[in-house]
Design a protein around this motif. Structure first.
Motif, PDB file in Angstrom:
ATOM      1  N   ASN A  34       1.205  -1.270  -0.125  1.00  7.13           N
ATOM      2  CA  ASN A  34      -0.253  -0.588   0.024  1.00  7.13           C
ATOM      3  C   ASN A  34       1.298   0.821   0.268  1.00  7.13           C
ATOM      4  O   ASN A  34       1.923   1.288   0.887  1.00  7.13           O
ATOM      5  N   PHE A  35       0.586   2.109  -0.959  1.00  7.56           N
ATOM      6  CA  PHE A  35       1.081   3.295  -0.719  1.00  7.56           C
ATOM      7  C   PHE A  35       0.874   4.312   0.251  1.00  7.56           C
ATOM      8  O   PHE A  35       0.041   4.006   1.132  1.00  7.56           O
ATOM      9  N   PRO A  36       2.228   4.485   0.827  1.00  5.16           N
ATOM     10  CA  PRO A  36       2.040   4.398   2.509  1.00  5.16           C
ATOM     11  C   PRO A  36       0.882   6.548   2.242  1.00  5.16           C
ATOM     12  O   PRO A  36       1.756   7.281   1.991  1.00  5.16           O
ATOM     13  N   GLN A  37       0.226   5.533   3.742  1.00  5.07           N
ATOM     14  CA  GLN A  37      -0.513   7.643   3.927  1.00  5.07           C
ATOM     15  C   GLN A  37       0.229   7.729   4.714  1.00  5.07           C
ATOM     16  O   GLN A  37      -0.049   9.616   4.657  1.00  5.07           O
ATOM     17  N   PHE A  42       7.250  13.216  -0.936  1.00  2.59           N
ATOM     18  CA  PHE A  42       7.372  13.290  -2.491  1.00  2.59           C
ATOM     19  C   PHE A  42       8.679  14.284  -3.159  1.00  2.59           C
ATOM     20  O   PHE A  42       8.921  15.387  -2.762  1.00  2.59           O
ATOM     21  N   GLN A  43       9.696  13.376  -3.838  1.00  2.00           N
ATOM     22  CA  GLN A  43      10.419  14.068  -4.315  1.00  2.00           C
ATOM     23  C   GLN A  43      10.353  14.763  -5.548  1.00  2.00           C
ATOM     24  O   GLN A  43      10.799  15.822  -5.704  1.00  2.00           O
ATOM     25  N   THR A  44       9.016  14.148  -6.396  1.00  2.00           N
ATOM     26  CA  THR A  44       9.049  15.027  -7.816  1.00  2.00           C
ATOM     27  C   THR A  44       7.287  14.288  -7.786  1.00  2.00           C
ATOM     28  O   THR A  44       6.665  13.813  -7.357  1.00  2.00           O
ATOM     29  N   GLY A  45       6.483  14.521  -9.246  1.00  2.00           N
ATOM     30  CA  GLY A  45       5.324  14.508  -9.299  1.00  2.00           C
ATOM     31  C   GLY A  45       5.656  12.504 -10.043  1.00  2.00           C
ATOM     32  O   GLY A  45       4.497  12.265 -10.180  1.00  2.00           O
ATOM     33  N   TRP A  48       8.781   8.830  -5.262  1.00  2.00           N
ATOM     34  CA  TRP A  48       8.521   8.998  -3.660  1.00  2.00           C
ATOM     35  C   TRP A  48       9.695   8.051  -2.393  1.00  2.00           C
ATOM     36  O   TRP A  48      10.344   7.441  -3.377  1.00  2.00           O
ATOM     37  N   SER A  49       9.627   8.834  -1.134  1.00  2.00           N
ATOM     38  CA  SER A  49      10.611   7.852  -0.247  1.00  2.00           C
ATOM     39  C   SER A  49       9.864   8.067   1.042  1.00  2.00           C
ATOM     40  O   SER A  49       8.749   8.826   0.824  1.00  2.00           O
ATOM     41  N   THR A  54      13.056   4.318  -1.831  1.00  2.00           N
ATOM     42  CA  THR A  54      12.778   5.344  -3.199  1.00  2.00           C
ATOM     43  C   THR A  54      12.305   4.627  -4.027  1.00  2.00           C
ATOM     44  O   THR A  54      12.839   3.768  -4.130  1.00  2.00           O
ATOM     45  N   PHE A  55      11.330   5.748  -3.665  1.00  2.00           N
ATOM     46  CA  PHE A  55      10.093   4.257  -5.326  1.00  2.00           C
ATOM     47  C   PHE A  55      10.202   5.037  -6.541  1.00  2.00           C
ATOM     48  O   PHE A  55      10.071   6.792  -6.043  1.00  2.00           O
ATOM     49  N   ARG A  56      10.107   4.974  -7.571  1.00  2.00           N
ATOM     50  CA  ARG A  56       9.857   5.627  -8.543  1.00  2.00           C
ATOM     51  C   ARG A  56       8.915   5.052  -9.755  1.00  2.00           C
ATOM     52  O   ARG A  56       8.603   4.045  -9.197  1.00  2.00           O
TER      53      ARG A  56
END
Length: 187
Positions: A34-37, A42-45, A48-49, A54-56
């Motif tokens: 699940n995307f953490p809430q 948010f590094q860019t659009g 995120w980390s 780090t995820f992209r």
């Protein structure tokens, strides 16, 4: 039965179980998360980390921070910040579920695809960002989209002038990145 055929059967009967065993040992399930809430940066659009990782989004390219466009109120606005704000809003409202598809780089970045639930529909997060005009299809160094369906979505958003495409001075990130790569190459 000929000797060669018998030899082939013997080799196949001993090699196939070894191959099957090797495949089950090396193939692992792709992590779904699940995307953490909370606790997300948010590094860019498209990146995120959370918890030091780090995820992209695979195949997605957001606007680059520090590039500008003129919004509908005639205000010069950071394009990268607009992409970040849209991604954050979608994440907050649609609570994506993601699948890791690759790990690359040092430190490692986990490339992922994410699904969002909007109404009764399950949609690809990258497609939502791109069709709404707040992200673009990522391209390789030659300018070819890494995911064909994202290129189609981008073309449709561009034609409809959705989101950032409404700006006449939109700084398209793929063009900027390709030009930067060409300038960095020895001539």
């Amino acid at each position: 039965m000929r000797a060669a055929a018998r030899l082939a059967l013997i080799v196949a009967s001993t090699a196939l179980p070894l191959l099957a065993s090797a495949q089950t040992q090396t193939v692992s399930a792709l992590p779904v998360f699940n995307f953490p809430q909370s606790g997300v940066t948010f590094q860019t659009g498209d990146t995120w980390s959370a918890n030091g990782q780090t995820f992209r989004l695979y195949g997605v390219q957001s606007c680059i921070r520090g590039t500008f466009f003129t919004n509908s109120a005639k205000v010069r606005t950071d394009c990268g910040e607009a992409s970040v704000a849209y991604l954050a809003a979608i994440v907050r409202d649609a609570k994506p579920r993601c699948t890791a598809i690759a790990r690359a780089g040092a430190p490692p970045v986990i490339f992922s695809v994410c699904a969002v639930h909007i109404g009764r529909n399950t949609l690809d997060l990258g497609t939502v960002l791109i069709t709404q005009g707040f992200a673009f299809a990522a391209t390789d160094a030659a300018g070819k989209a890494t995911k064909f369906e994202y290129a189609v979505a981008e073309r449709e958003a561009s034609k409809a002038k959705r989101g950032l495409w409404a700006a006449a001075d939109l700084p398209h990130p793929s063009k900027i990145l390709i030009e930067a790569a060409r300038g960095a190459r020895p001539r």
